[in-house]
Design a protein around this motif. Structure first.
Motif, short mmCIF file in Angstrom:
data_model
loop_
_atom_site.label_atom_id
_atom_site.label_comp_id
_atom_site.label_asym_id
_atom_site.label_seq_id
_atom_site.Cartn_x
_atom_site.Cartn_y
_atom_site.Cartn_z
N UNK A 175 0.83 -1.21 0.00
CA UNK A 175 0.00 0.00 0.00
C UNK A 175 0.87 1.26 0.00
N UNK A 176 1.94 1.25 0.81
CA UNK A 176 2.84 2.41 0.84
C UNK A 176 3.56 2.55 -0.50
N UNK A 177 3.96 1.43 -1.08
CA UNK A 177 4.64 1.46 -2.38
C UNK A 177 3.76 2.13 -3.42
N UNK A 178 2.51 1.73 -3.50
CA UNK A 178 1.60 2.28 -4.51
C UNK A 178 1.38 3.77 -4.31
N UNK A 179 1.27 4.19 -3.06
CA UNK A 179 1.09 5.62 -2.80
C UNK A 179 2.33 6.40 -3.22
N UNK A 180 3.51 5.91 -2.85
CA UNK A 180 4.74 6.63 -3.18
C UNK A 180 5.01 6.67 -4.68
N UNK A 181 4.71 5.58 -5.38
CA UNK A 181 4.83 5.62 -6.84
C UNK A 181 3.86 6.64 -7.41
N UNK A 182 2.66 6.71 -6.86
CA UNK A 182 1.69 7.69 -7.32
C UNK A 182 2.16 9.12 -7.13
N UNK A 183 2.82 9.38 -6.00
CA UNK A 183 3.35 10.73 -5.76
C UNK A 183 4.44 11.07 -6.77
N UNK A 184 5.32 10.11 -7.04
CA UNK A 184 6.36 10.34 -8.04
C UNK A 184 5.74 10.53 -9.43
N UNK A 185 4.70 9.77 -9.73
CA UNK A 185 4.01 9.89 -11.02
C UNK A 185 3.38 11.27 -11.17
N UNK A 186 2.71 11.73 -10.14
CA UNK A 186 2.08 13.05 -10.14
C UNK A 186 3.16 14.12 -10.38
N UNK A 187 4.26 14.00 -9.64
CA UNK A 187 5.35 14.98 -9.79
C UNK A 187 5.88 15.01 -11.22
N UNK A 188 6.09 13.83 -11.81
CA UNK A 188 6.63 13.78 -13.16
C UNK A 188 5.68 14.42 -14.15
N UNK A 189 4.39 14.21 -14.03
CA UNK A 189 3.43 14.84 -14.95
C UNK A 189 3.51 16.36 -14.86
N UNK A 190 3.60 16.86 -13.62
CA UNK A 190 3.68 18.31 -13.44
C UNK A 190 5.00 18.84 -13.99
N UNK A 191 6.09 18.13 -13.75
CA UNK A 191 7.39 18.56 -14.27
C UNK A 191 7.42 18.50 -15.80
N UNK A 192 6.78 17.49 -16.37
CA UNK A 192 6.74 17.38 -17.83
C UNK A 192 5.94 18.54 -18.42
N UNK A 193 4.87 18.92 -17.77
CA UNK A 193 4.05 20.05 -18.22
C UNK A 193 4.79 21.37 -18.05
N UNK A 194 5.55 21.48 -16.95
CA UNK A 194 6.17 22.75 -16.62
C UNK A 194 7.65 22.75 -16.99
#
Length: 229
Positions: A74-93
């Motif tokens: 459960x922690x793994x999935x949440x942390x991957x999700x946070x990294x995924x969210x960050x990457x999308x924002x960084x890719x956009x910005x």
């Protein structure tokens, strides 16, 4: 082997356990990059809180791995999700400027968005490596990434002169932004290089965050998609 059987090359190519995708939009605005810092503020505010949670959850995962040899799923999935969210924002910005599509407020994978991140869940992890990989073993990667993403200040003590050397990735993204402004085109070579730097950084982040035991390669894998192994 049956000659009518599809060739093996028709299967998806094998890739590593950390996969970063960033598909460059063919049509990008000439000017939107000027205000993306403003448009992304809601994401930045949420990500500050999420990364505090990421740090705390990683500490919990550290002790879980040390005791059980497993990263709590459960922690793994949440942390991957946070990294995924960050990457999308960084890719956009300003880590890429690769799309004008506003990032979703989501931890979940989305094949329809041009940027995504996936990390394979490890069934077992080394209890010994968890003690050293996030600081000692990762130091060579930290030094390389600092050179590409942090910049430097050079100081001459005798003349009180100093000079700031900007991060390589910032210079590349600035070149892309100027090209967009005047030509409405993103130089493909610059984009591929930028994606290579980001891919390297996220592989190291996954390793340092205890998510995988495989040592990240010292390799600048350029381009929108992960290369075949």
């Amino acid at each position: 082997m049956n000659p009518d059987t599809p060739a093996a090359e028709a299967l998806p190519p094998a890739t590593g356990p950390v996969r970063l995708r960033g598909d460059l939009d063919e049509q990008l605005s000439r000017w939107l990059w000027l205000v993306k810092w403003l448009l992304a503020i809601p994401h930045y505010l949420i990500l500050i809180l999420l990364w505090i949670g990421f740090l705390l959850l990683t500490i919990v995962a550290f002790f879980a791995i040390l005791i059980t040899g497993a990263y709590p799923r459960a922690i793994f999935d949440i942390n991957v999700g946070i990294m995924r969210w960050s990457w999308r924002v960084m890719f956009y910005s300003y880590n890429a400027l690769g799309t004008d599509r506003y990032p979703p407020f989501s931890l979940h994978p989305d094949d329809n968005y041009p940027a995504d991140l996936a990390i394979d869940y490890p069934e077992r992890l080394s209890r010994g490596l968890v003690l050293v990989k996030w600081w000692l073993l990762a130091i060579p990667h930290y030094l390389v990434l600092m050179a590409m993403t942090s910049g430097a200040v050079m100081i001459d003590l005798e003349s009180d002169y100093f000079n700031f050397v900007p991060p390589l990735i910032d210079v590349l993204v600035l070149i892309a932004a100027i090209a967009l402004l005047f030509t409405a085109r993103y130089p493909r070579g610059v984009f591929d290089f930028v994606l290579g730097i980001n891919r390297w950084a996220y592989r190291v982040a996954a390793y340092a965050a205890l998510m995988r035991d495989e040592y990240p390669p010292f390799r600048l894998d350029q381009g929108a998609r992960e290369p075949a192994l």
